[in-house]
Design an enzyme around this catalytic site. Structure first.
Site, PDB file in Angstrom:
ATOM      1  N   TRP A 123       0.837  -1.214   0.000  1.00  0.00           N
ATOM      2  CA  TRP A 123       0.000   0.000   0.000  1.00  0.00           C
ATOM      3  C   TRP A 123       0.863   1.253   0.000  1.00  0.00           C
ATOM      4  O   TRP A 123       0.563   2.226  -0.683  1.00  0.00           O
ATOM      5  CB  TRP A 123      -0.985  -0.013   1.180  1.00  0.00           C
ATOM      6  CG  TRP A 123      -1.899  -1.196   1.086  1.00  0.00           C
ATOM      7  CD1 TRP A 123      -1.934  -2.278   1.925  1.00  0.00           C
ATOM      8  CD2 TRP A 123      -2.862  -1.451   0.058  1.00  0.00           C
ATOM      9  NE1 TRP A 123      -2.868  -3.177   1.481  1.00  0.00           N
ATOM     10  CE2 TRP A 123      -3.456  -2.703   0.351  1.00  0.00           C
ATOM     11  CE3 TRP A 123      -3.294  -0.752  -1.067  1.00  0.00           C
ATOM     12  CZ2 TRP A 123      -4.458  -3.263  -0.444  1.00  0.00           C
ATOM     13  CZ3 TRP A 123      -4.289  -1.318  -1.872  1.00  0.00           C
ATOM     14  CH2 TRP A 123      -4.860  -2.553  -1.558  1.00  0.00           C
ATOM     15  N   ASP A 182      -1.427   7.012   6.365  1.00  0.00           N
ATOM     16  CA  ASP A 182      -2.484   6.089   5.934  1.00  0.00           C
ATOM     17  C   ASP A 182      -2.743   5.145   7.103  1.00  0.00           C
ATOM     18  O   ASP A 182      -1.915   4.290   7.407  1.00  0.00           O
ATOM     19  CB  ASP A 182      -2.008   5.315   4.696  1.00  0.00           C
ATOM     20  CG  ASP A 182      -2.980   4.202   4.289  1.00  0.00           C
ATOM     21  OD1 ASP A 182      -4.027   4.056   4.936  1.00  0.00           O
ATOM     22  OD2 ASP A 182      -2.675   3.492   3.301  1.00  0.00           O
ATOM     23  N   LYS A 220     -12.263  -1.473   7.573  1.00  0.00           N
ATOM     24  CA  LYS A 220     -11.629  -2.309   8.595  1.00  0.00           C
ATOM     25  C   LYS A 220     -12.300  -2.010   9.941  1.00  0.00           C
ATOM     26  O   LYS A 220     -13.172  -2.741  10.364  1.00  0.00           O
ATOM     27  CB  LYS A 220     -10.126  -2.035   8.679  1.00  0.00           C
ATOM     28  CG  LYS A 220      -9.284  -2.906   7.799  1.00  0.00           C
ATOM     29  CD  LYS A 220      -9.337  -2.573   6.363  1.00  0.00           C
ATOM     30  CE  LYS A 220      -8.086  -2.986   5.651  1.00  0.00           C
ATOM     31  NZ  LYS A 220      -8.215  -3.120   4.222  1.00  0.00           N
TER      32      LYS A 220
END
Ligand SMILES: Cc1ncc(COP(=O)(O)O)c(C=O)c1O
Length: 355
Positions: free
Chosen positions: A101, A168, A192
């Site tokens: 990511w 992030d 999440k």
């Protein structure tokens, strides 16, 4: 009986939230209308948006001067929006390369300007968090990924940086107490610890915007969404509503300090078994292990089929590792009960008794 859901995302949400969300699909707020068939500009939905934004500020303990947005495009669009809004014309940015990511964020930043990698753990397949770098004021901002969902590593101690601090937090937001005010911009996909996929939380310090000299397309300009209270265009009402319910659940149970204690217990229980059971080995460096995503390997290939059938029979879902790591990944997000981790640990113990 519901499954023990260790899915990496989308993932488990609290039962009570699921129930309230289902009710709101049929009849929201006693309106005899569904949440998803009323105007996002109705009083009832504007209240949801306001509440969701306030809950984020309360839970994070943010001072004045921060704006909270619920956007679309996933955390992946933030990989682009961050440099668009923060990298000056001819400026440069600093990134920490901790895996898939982080890399995707780096690719987008490189399209805007000079992008320096302050540290990378690519040499060991991202099994650790790089340390020992300094970020000076020559950079427009520093970007890191707090938790590496795929590789199972987590930044335990954030660096002091001499520039804007961007993070992030997609896979560990609201899971542990942090000084959130030490960040200038935080983003996280909802799917999440917050809600269903479809909205991205962005928290930004207002004073950092509007300083790049760039012309930013309207939809990609954070100022657009701040001015319009995340309603510049039709917002994803359902993911925002469920996020609001999850944040209410978190706050009413005691907030981040409450869930952090439970997350610690879950992680300790599982890592203790991984370390003490000779059939398993943790994939990530011990000091950088994620409390959210535990990655581990089975040491004897011949036991794989048996282990897989045992955990499935125990009602466990979503334990297969990501293809770039192999083995197993147990994602223990906020809503996963301690009992589910105990079920997994019991299966691991049972396997070693049989082997
Ligand atoms: C840490 C992290 N960042 C970014 C993303 C991408 O999020 P999205 O799918 O919302 O674009 C993910 C997805 O799992 C992630 O775990």
């Amino acid at each position: 009986m519901k499954k023990h859901n260790f899915s990496a995302g989308p993932c488990i949400l609290p039962d009570s939230v699921m129930k309230q969300a289902s009710d709101a699909i049929l009849n929201f707020d006693g309106l005899d209308l569904s949440l998803i068939e009323i105007s996002h500009r109705s009083k009832n939905f504007v209240e949801v948006m306001d509440k969701a934004q306030q809950l984020v500020k309360d839970l994070m303990g943010l001072p004045e001067g921060y704006s909270v947005m619920f956007l679309q495009g996933g955390a992946s669009l933030e990989f682009l929006m961050v440099p668009y809004n923060l990298m000056k014309q001819g400026g440069k940015a600093a990134y920490l390369d901790t895996g898939t990511w982080a890399n995707k964020a780096i690719v987008e930043a490189k399209a805007f300007g000079d992008t320096t990698i302050m540290g990378s753990s690519a040499d060991k397949n991202y099994t650790y968090i790089p340390k020992g770098y300094t970020v000076g004021s020559e950079y427009d901002y520093f970007h890191c990924t707090s938790n590496n969902t795929i590789f199972g590593t987590q930044i335990k101690s954030f660096p002091n940086v001499d520039t804007l601090n961007v993070c992030d937090m997609s896979s560990d937001i609201f899971s542990r107490q942090l000084d959130f005010s030490s960040f200038d911009l935080i983003y996280a996909g909802a799917q999440k610890n917050m809600g269903p996929a479809g909205t991205t939380l962005v928290v930004v310090k207002d004073e950092i915007l509007g300083k790049t000299g760039r012309s930013i397309p309207t939809m990609l300009d954070y100022s657009t969404h701040i001015k319009k209270e995340s309603m510049f265009n039709t917002p994803p009402v359902f993911p925002i509503y469920v996020s609001m319910l999850t944040l209410e659940w978190l706050k009413s149970n005691g907030g981040i300090s409450w869930i952090e204690g439970i997350n610690r217990q879950k992680a300790d229980l599982l890592y203790n078994e991984i370390d003490n059971n000779p059939l398993f080995r943790g994939a990530a460096a011990t000091e950088d292990r994620s409390d959210m995503n535990a990655t581990f390997l089975l040491m004897e290939d011949k036991l794989k089929d048996e282990f897989d059938s045992m955990w499935k029979a125990a009602g466990i879902n979503g334990l297969n590792g990501h293809r770039s790591v192999g083995g197993y990944r147990a994602s223990m997000y906020n809503a996963l009960p301690l009992e589910s981790v105990q079920v997994l640990v019991d299966v691991m113990k049972e396997l070693s008794r049989k082997a």
